[in-house]
Design a protein around this motif. Structure first.
Motif, PDB file in Angstrom:
ATOM      1  N   UNK A   1      10.884   1.740   3.239  1.00 24.34           N
ATOM      2  CA  UNK A   1       9.883   2.771   3.533  1.00 24.34           C
ATOM      3  C   UNK A   1       9.364   3.386   2.238  1.00 24.34           C
ATOM      4  N   UNK A   2      10.279   3.696   1.332  1.00 25.27           N
ATOM      5  CA  UNK A   2       9.863   4.355   0.077  1.00 25.27           C
ATOM      6  C   UNK A   2       8.915   3.459  -0.724  1.00 25.27           C
ATOM      7  N   UNK A   3       9.208   2.153  -0.734  1.00 26.80           N
ATOM      8  CA  UNK A   3       8.334   1.226  -1.468  1.00 26.80           C
ATOM      9  C   UNK A   3       6.943   1.210  -0.822  1.00 26.80           C
ATOM     10  N   UNK A   4       6.939   1.210   0.504  1.00 30.89           N
ATOM     11  CA  UNK A   4       5.682   1.213   1.245  1.00 30.89           C
ATOM     12  C   UNK A   4       4.914   2.514   1.014  1.00 30.89           C
ATOM     13  N   UNK A   5       5.664   3.601   1.018  1.00 26.10           N
ATOM     14  CA  UNK A   5       5.037   4.906   0.823  1.00 26.10           C
ATOM     15  C   UNK A   5       4.389   4.972  -0.561  1.00 26.10           C
ATOM     16  N   UNK A   6       5.073   4.405  -1.548  1.00 27.01           N
ATOM     17  CA  UNK A   6       4.496   4.367  -2.897  1.00 27.01           C
ATOM     18  C   UNK A   6       3.191   3.561  -2.874  1.00 27.01           C
ATOM     19  N   UNK A   7       3.202   2.436  -2.158  1.00 31.28           N
ATOM     20  CA  UNK A   7       1.966   1.638  -2.040  1.00 31.28           C
ATOM     21  C   UNK A   7       0.839   2.484  -1.444  1.00 31.28           C
ATOM     22  N   UNK A   8       1.201   3.277  -0.435  1.00 30.10           N
ATOM     23  CA  UNK A   8       0.185   4.116   0.207  1.00 30.10           C
ATOM     24  C   UNK A   8      -0.422   5.094  -0.811  1.00 30.10           C
ATOM     25  N   UNK A   9       0.437   5.682  -1.638  1.00 28.53           N
ATOM     26  CA  UNK A   9      -0.053   6.641  -2.640  1.00 28.53           C
ATOM     27  C   UNK A   9      -0.913   5.940  -3.688  1.00 28.53           C
ATOM     28  N   UNK A  10      -0.493   4.742  -4.062  1.00 27.50           N
ATOM     29  CA  UNK A  10      -1.228   4.006  -5.101  1.00 27.50           C
ATOM     30  C   UNK A  10      -2.588   3.534  -4.575  1.00 27.50           C
ATOM     31  N   UNK A  11      -2.638   3.169  -3.304  1.00 21.85           N
ATOM     32  CA  UNK A  11      -3.884   2.643  -2.729  1.00 21.85           C
ATOM     33  C   UNK A  11      -4.746   3.712  -2.063  1.00 21.85           C
ATOM     34  N   UNK A  12      -4.249   4.961  -2.022  1.00 13.30           N
ATOM     35  CA  UNK A  12      -5.139   6.044  -1.577  1.00 13.30           C
ATOM     36  C   UNK A  12      -6.143   6.291  -2.690  1.00 13.30           C
ATOM     37  N   UNK A  13      -7.334   6.014  -2.467  1.00 18.80           N
ATOM     38  CA  UNK A  13      -8.337   6.227  -3.500  1.00 18.80           C
ATOM     39  C   UNK A  13      -9.426   7.125  -2.956  1.00 18.80           C
TER      40      UNK A  13
ATOM     41  N   UNK B   1      15.007  10.766  10.955  1.00 14.01           N
ATOM     42  CA  UNK B   1      14.819   9.342  10.623  1.00 14.01           C
ATOM     43  C   UNK B   1      15.423   9.015   9.258  1.00 14.01           C
ATOM     44  N   UNK B   2      15.815   7.751   9.113  1.00 13.72           N
ATOM     45  CA  UNK B   2      16.323   7.285   7.822  1.00 13.72           C
ATOM     46  C   UNK B   2      15.149   6.705   7.041  1.00 13.72           C
TER      47      UNK B   2
END
Ligand SMILES: Cc1cc2nc3c(=O)[nH]c(=O)nc-3n(C[C@H](O)[C@H](O)[C@H](O)COP(=O)(O)O)c2cc1C
Length: 217
Positions: free
Chosen positions: A15-27, A9-10
């Motif tokens: 995706x990278x911006x979304x993935x960063x959001x996921x990391x930031x909002x994983x609490x 997959x590309x």
């Protein structure tokens, strides 16, 4: 070995911006709504957790879903006992703040999951762990982190509880004596999602910049 016939997959900038959001909002979540998870969701998340890396491909994680109310009560009592001891061990200037922290959502979380590590799995034939047997536990931690992110991507929160005596937990959950507890997880919908760690909001600790922990030789 031949190349796989599936296209890689590309992972694009979106995706990278979304993935960063996921990391930031994983609490780490301790405040849960009590409504249950949809049927089959936990199993789906655990399937994703099993995509985590493991030493020698040993997959040494062992998941125990704790549904029995009596066992859940016993775990909560074990937490309360250990937490009272931890409070008593606090330095005077920290004790009042410690007493105000909420360090588990065991009463409210609809799903309880204990994660153990098998210290001598046959899978993997011992590869990679001769000099560092602790890599088995690290592998179980990798599975928990994968589960944490997969859950958050579904809007579900996870809280890691470690204020427990591992040797007591094997008996409470009737699992083999040689398994070792890695984490006891509360899982459910967060009451109030946040992008800042609760311990930071409670003025217990601050996150430090990368420059504090990055060394060069
Ligand atoms: C190995 C481990 C054990 C933890 N044990 C507890 C615990 O017993 N109680 C608790 O409230 N949080 C526990 N946490 C959560 C941490 O306090 C939390 O990850 C940290 O404060 C950073 O917050 P964040 O996860 O929201 O980024 C644990 C986290 C890890 C990785």
């Amino acid at each position: 070995m031949t190349a796989p016939d599936r296209p890689c997959p590309d992972f694009d900038a979106d995706f990278r911006a979304h993935f960063r959001d996921l990391l930031v909002w994983r609490r780490d979540v301790r405040r849960f709504r009590t409504d249950p998870l949809p049927d089959g969701l936990l199993e789906r998340l655990l399937d994703l957790a099993c995509l985590a890396p493991s030493v020698g491909l040993s997959q040494p994680w062992r998941f125990v879903r704790v549904d029995d109310p009596a066992r859940r009560d016993a775990v909560r009592m074990e937490f309360e006992r250990c937490n009272a001891e931890a409070l008593a061990a606090q330095a005077q200037d920290r004790a009042r703040l410690y007493a105000r922290l909420k360090l588990a959502g065991l009463r409210e979380a609809p799903c309880h999951l204990a994660v153990f590590v098998d210290p001598d799995p046959t899978q993997g034939a011992g590869l990679g762990r001769r000099t560092m047997p602790e890599t088995l536990a690290y592998s179980a931690v990798a599975a928990i982190q994968t589960l944490w992110l997969a859950a958050r991507a579904e809007g579900i929160g996870l809280g890691w509880v470690s204020i427990l005596r591992p040797e007591v937990m094997n008996g409470l959950l009737a699992v083999p004596a040689e398994w070792r507890l890695v984490g006891y997880l509360c899982i459910g919908y967060p009451a109030e999602p946040d992008d800042v760690p609760e311990l930071e909001r409670a003025h217990w600790e601050q996150r430090h910049p990368l420059s504090d922990v990055l060394f060069q030789r």
